[in-house]
Design an enzyme around this catalytic site. Structure first.
Site, mmCIF file in Angstrom:
data_model
loop_
_atom_site.group_PDB
_atom_site.id
_atom_site.type_symbol
_atom_site.label_atom_id
_atom_site.label_comp_id
_atom_site.label_asym_id
_atom_site.label_seq_id
_atom_site.Cartn_x
_atom_site.Cartn_y
_atom_site.Cartn_z
ATOM 1 N N ASN A 1 3.429 20.476 3.318
ATOM 2 C CA ASN A 1 2.904 19.138 2.708
ATOM 3 C C ASN A 1 3.278 17.818 3.979
ATOM 4 O O ASN A 1 4.132 18.425 4.551
ATOM 5 C CB ASN A 1 4.489 19.397 1.401
ATOM 6 C CG ASN A 1 4.290 20.648 0.602
ATOM 7 O OD1 ASN A 1 3.333 20.651 0.274
ATOM 8 N ND2 ASN A 1 5.790 20.589 -0.811
ATOM 9 N N HIS B 1 1.804 20.237 9.067
ATOM 10 C CA HIS B 1 0.290 19.284 8.632
ATOM 11 C C HIS B 1 0.340 18.215 8.139
ATOM 12 O O HIS B 1 -0.329 17.606 7.902
ATOM 13 C CB HIS B 1 -0.331 20.059 7.153
ATOM 14 C CG HIS B 1 -1.120 21.818 6.980
ATOM 15 N ND1 HIS B 1 -1.094 22.517 5.668
ATOM 16 C CD2 HIS B 1 -1.004 22.398 8.099
ATOM 17 C CE1 HIS B 1 -1.352 23.227 6.330
ATOM 18 N NE2 HIS B 1 -1.765 23.791 7.634
ATOM 19 N N CYS C 1 -2.582 -0.547 15.155
ATOM 20 C CA CYS C 1 -1.787 -0.475 15.995
ATOM 21 C C CYS C 1 -0.054 -0.960 16.606
ATOM 22 O O CYS C 1 -0.090 -1.777 16.974
ATOM 23 C CB CYS C 1 -2.142 0.280 17.438
ATOM 24 S SG CYS C 1 -0.859 1.802 18.011
HETATM 25 C C1 BV8 Z 1 -7.732 25.280 11.803
HETATM 26 C C2 BV8 Z 1 -2.825 17.926 4.813
HETATM 27 C C3 BV8 Z 1 -8.959 26.369 13.569
HETATM 28 C C4 BV8 Z 1 -3.763 17.538 4.604
HETATM 29 C C5 BV8 Z 1 -3.406 20.413 5.358
HETATM 30 C C6 BV8 Z 1 -8.974 32.031 8.416
HETATM 31 C C7 BV8 Z 1 -9.693 32.738 7.680
HETATM 32 C C8 BV8 Z 1 -9.945 31.130 6.762
HETATM 33 C C9 BV8 Z 1 -10.742 30.069 7.259
HETATM 34 C C10 BV8 Z 1 -9.829 30.011 8.078
HETATM 35 C C11 BV8 Z 1 -9.278 30.878 8.494
HETATM 36 N N1 BV8 Z 1 -8.249 30.342 9.778
HETATM 37 C C12 BV8 Z 1 -8.805 28.443 9.351
HETATM 38 C C13 BV8 Z 1 -9.392 28.262 8.595
HETATM 39 C C14 BV8 Z 1 -9.829 27.230 8.028
HETATM 40 C C15 BV8 Z 1 -8.848 25.995 7.430
HETATM 41 C C16 BV8 Z 1 -8.570 27.280 5.911
HETATM 42 O O1 BV8 Z 1 -8.077 28.143 5.955
HETATM 43 N N2 BV8 Z 1 -10.001 26.673 5.234
HETATM 44 C C17 BV8 Z 1 -9.435 27.924 3.815
HETATM 45 C C18 BV8 Z 1 -9.776 26.635 2.423
HETATM 46 C C19 BV8 Z 1 -10.040 28.582 3.605
HETATM 47 N N3 BV8 Z 1 -7.928 25.687 8.088
HETATM 48 C C20 BV8 Z 1 -7.597 25.257 8.741
HETATM 49 O O2 BV8 Z 1 -8.840 24.378 9.143
HETATM 50 C C21 BV8 Z 1 -6.458 25.044 9.256
HETATM 51 N N4 BV8 Z 1 -6.890 24.695 10.962
HETATM 52 O O3 BV8 Z 1 -7.687 26.803 11.374
HETATM 53 O O4 BV8 Z 1 -7.616 24.946 12.921
HETATM 54 C C22 BV8 Z 1 -8.449 24.855 14.754
HETATM 55 C C23 BV8 Z 1 -7.655 26.822 15.799
HETATM 56 C C24 BV8 Z 1 -7.324 26.431 16.864
HETATM 57 C C25 BV8 Z 1 -7.548 25.206 17.825
HETATM 58 C C26 BV8 Z 1 -7.679 24.218 16.967
HETATM 59 C C27 BV8 Z 1 -8.160 24.328 15.179
HETATM 60 C C28 BV8 Z 1 -5.974 23.330 8.968
HETATM 61 C C29 BV8 Z 1 -5.649 23.612 7.613
HETATM 62 C C30 BV8 Z 1 -4.826 21.838 7.616
HETATM 63 C C31 BV8 Z 1 -5.033 21.075 6.597
HETATM 64 N N5 BV8 Z 1 -4.662 20.140 5.892
HETATM 65 N N6 BV8 Z 1 -2.846 19.353 4.573
HETATM 66 C C32 BV8 Z 1 -3.833 16.307 3.235
HETATM 67 O O5 BV8 Z 1 -2.498 17.665 2.687
HETATM 68 O O6 BV8 Z 1 -3.597 15.762 2.624
HETATM 69 S S1 BV8 Z 1 -4.240 21.882 4.393
HETATM 70 C C33 BV8 Z 1 -3.270 21.392 2.152
HETATM 71 O O7 BV8 Z 1 -3.592 22.849 1.180
HETATM 72 C C34 BV8 Z 1 -1.820 21.491 2.248
HETATM 73 O O8 BV8 Z 1 -1.014 21.221 3.212
HETATM 74 C C35 BV8 Z 1 -1.846 23.680 1.997
HETATM 75 O O9 BV8 Z 1 -2.314 24.191 3.615
HETATM 76 C C36 BV8 Z 1 -2.905 23.336 1.758
HETATM 77 C C37 BV8 Z 1 -2.960 23.842 -0.650
HETATM 78 O O10 BV8 Z 1 -2.033 24.725 -0.137
HETATM 79 P P1 BV8 Z 1 -1.019 24.870 -1.334
HETATM 80 O O11 BV8 Z 1 0.357 23.966 -0.503
HETATM 81 O O12 BV8 Z 1 -0.150 26.591 -1.048
HETATM 82 O O13 BV8 Z 1 -1.263 24.527 -2.131
HETATM 83 P P2 BV8 Z 1 -1.982 25.053 -3.945
HETATM 84 O O14 BV8 Z 1 -2.355 23.829 -4.659
HETATM 85 O O15 BV8 Z 1 -3.056 25.869 -3.036
HETATM 86 O O16 BV8 Z 1 -1.075 26.112 -4.620
HETATM 87 C C38 BV8 Z 1 0.210 25.553 -4.920
HETATM 88 C C39 BV8 Z 1 0.460 27.389 -5.596
HETATM 89 O O17 BV8 Z 1 2.380 26.473 -5.720
HETATM 90 C C40 BV8 Z 1 0.198 27.695 -6.151
HETATM 91 O O18 BV8 Z 1 -0.416 29.099 -6.896
HETATM 92 C C41 BV8 Z 1 0.956 27.877 -7.481
HETATM 93 O O19 BV8 Z 1 1.307 28.452 -8.420
HETATM 94 C C42 BV8 Z 1 2.744 26.931 -7.393
HETATM 95 N N7 BV8 Z 1 3.054 26.496 -8.153
HETATM 96 C C43 BV8 Z 1 2.453 25.162 -8.927
HETATM 97 N N8 BV8 Z 1 3.869 24.689 -9.566
HETATM 98 C C44 BV8 Z 1 5.816 24.779 -9.184
HETATM 99 C C45 BV8 Z 1 4.956 26.203 -8.362
HETATM 100 N N9 BV8 Z 1 5.439 27.065 -7.562
HETATM 101 C C46 BV8 Z 1 6.546 27.158 -8.262
HETATM 102 N N10 BV8 Z 1 6.978 26.127 -9.067
HETATM 103 C C47 BV8 Z 1 6.367 25.091 -8.734
HETATM 104 N N11 BV8 Z 1 6.838 24.480 -10.181
#
Ligand code: BV8
Length: 255
Positions: free
Chosen positions: A109, A126, A153
């Site tokens: 987050n 992140h 800046c």
């Molecule tokens: C990178 C900042 C490379 C921005 C964020 C391997 C396989 C496939 C794809 C990839 C891979 N490796 C890399 C990738 C690409 C990509 C990726 O993973 N894509 C996905 C979409 C497939 N990853 C990247 O690009 C990462 N960087 O790999 O760099 C690299 C390597 C070496 C050198 C240089 C570069 C970077 C990823 C970070 C991006 N930035 N956030 C911003 O916030 O504005 S990611 C952002 O999305 C969040 O930070 C978080 O990580 C993600 C969202 O996920 P969650 O937080 O889980 O939220 P979500 O809504 O999905 O789920 C909420 C959950 O809570 C649900 O399950 C729900 O049921 C539950 N819930 C709801 N209410 C409650 C609850 N639980 C309990 N109580 C409640 N009340």
């Protein structure tokens, strides 16, 4: 909402008898801030506050339309001032102050609710909404209020070179060495409020289990990596996390 426990396919009791839990790594996602009023990512429309991720959270998007990206983050930064940490944030802050062993809280987050609740042993992998990053002098600094394209800046004074200090898709998350080291040395890996959809965070549970740790998830629904956990507690973080921390602190030896 009663807690539902989903024993995973390869279930073993979370705390094998006599197992001494000393070193803990906790991963949190947007779900832990949902009860404070902050939107999660996978909204009902699949959009992120009405935007496609690739339009607001990639370096390409920032080059293409900095005004849109700044407006997106300025709105989320303004929203921070209207919300408070909830019971789950507060319980984790209590654990931070009372846990005698190693503890690392890794959050995906960008909100500041963990530190506002009092958590200290914390990494924002992140980035943070309350920080700016100057692309001219590479300095990072606290940022309050709207940023916008013309921001100057606060270190070198250059205007128009400041971006939100947020890790966008395709960019390397922060402190990956420290996080990886802690995961390889932990006895217990805990995941709270994350869907397990974004890497490298979604792969942490595999590394932890591979290195012999137990794994517990607490989420509103089983996450994509749910089968990797020894135990999944399904429910709201605001109910589950305080319960679990009472359990842990009452069963663990004091310092
Ligand atoms: C990178 C900042 C490379 C921005 C964020 C391997 C396989 C496939 C794809 C990839 C891979 N490796 C890399 C990738 C690409 C990509 C990726 O993973 N894509 C996905 C979409 C497939 N990853 C990247 O690009 C990462 N960087 O790999 O760099 C690299 C390597 C070496 C050198 C240089 C570069 C970077 C990823 C970070 C991006 N930035 N956030 C911003 O916030 O504005 S990611 C952002 O999305 C969040 O930070 C978080 O990580 C993600 C969202 O996920 P969650 O937080 O889980 O939220 P979500 O809504 O999905 O789920 C909420 C959950 O809570 C649900 O399950 C729900 O049921 C539950 N819930 C709801 N209410 C409650 C609850 N639980 C309990 N109580 C409640 N009340």
């Amino acid at each position: 909402m009663p807690m539902r426990i989903v024993p995973s396919l390869i279930a073993q009791p979370l705390y094998a008898s006599g197992m001494d839990i000393r070193n803990i790594v906790i991963l949190t996602g947007a779900g832990i801030s949902a009860e404070s009023g902050l939107a999660t990512f996978r909204g009902p429309d699949g959009l992120w506050e009405g935007h496609r991720v690739e339009d607001v959270a990639t370096p390409e998007a920032f080059r293409r339309d900095p005004a849109l990206v700044h407006a997106f983050y300025d709105a989320r930064r303004a929203k921070l001032g209207t919300v408070e940490p909830n019971a789950a944030h507060q319980a984790l802050a209590r654990l931070d102050s009372e846990w005698p062993g190693e503890l690392l809280l890794v959050t995906q987050n960008v909100d500041d609710l963990h530190e506002r609740a009092g958590s200290k042993r914390l990494i924002h992998m992140h980035g943070e909404l309350t920080k700016g990053w100057c692309l001219r002098c590479d300095e990072r600094f606290r940022w309050i209020g709207p940023m916008g394209e013309g921001a100057a800046c606060s270190s070198c004074g250059a205007a128009g070179m400041v971006r939100p200090d947020i890790v966008w898709f395709g960019e390397m998350p922060y402190e990956m060495e420290r996080i990886d080291e802690a995961i390889r040395g932990c006895d217990l890996f805990v995941s709270i409020g994350t869907s397990g959809a974004v890497y490298p965070a979604a792969g942490f549970v595999q590394t932890a289990r591979y290195c012999g740790a137990r794994a517990l998830e607490m989420n509103l629904e089983p996450s994509l990596g749910s089968t990797m956990f020894n135990e999944s507690r399904i429910g709201r973080a605001g109910d589950l996390v305080p319960q679990w921390i009472d359990e842990l602190l009452s069963s663990s030896p004091r310092a």
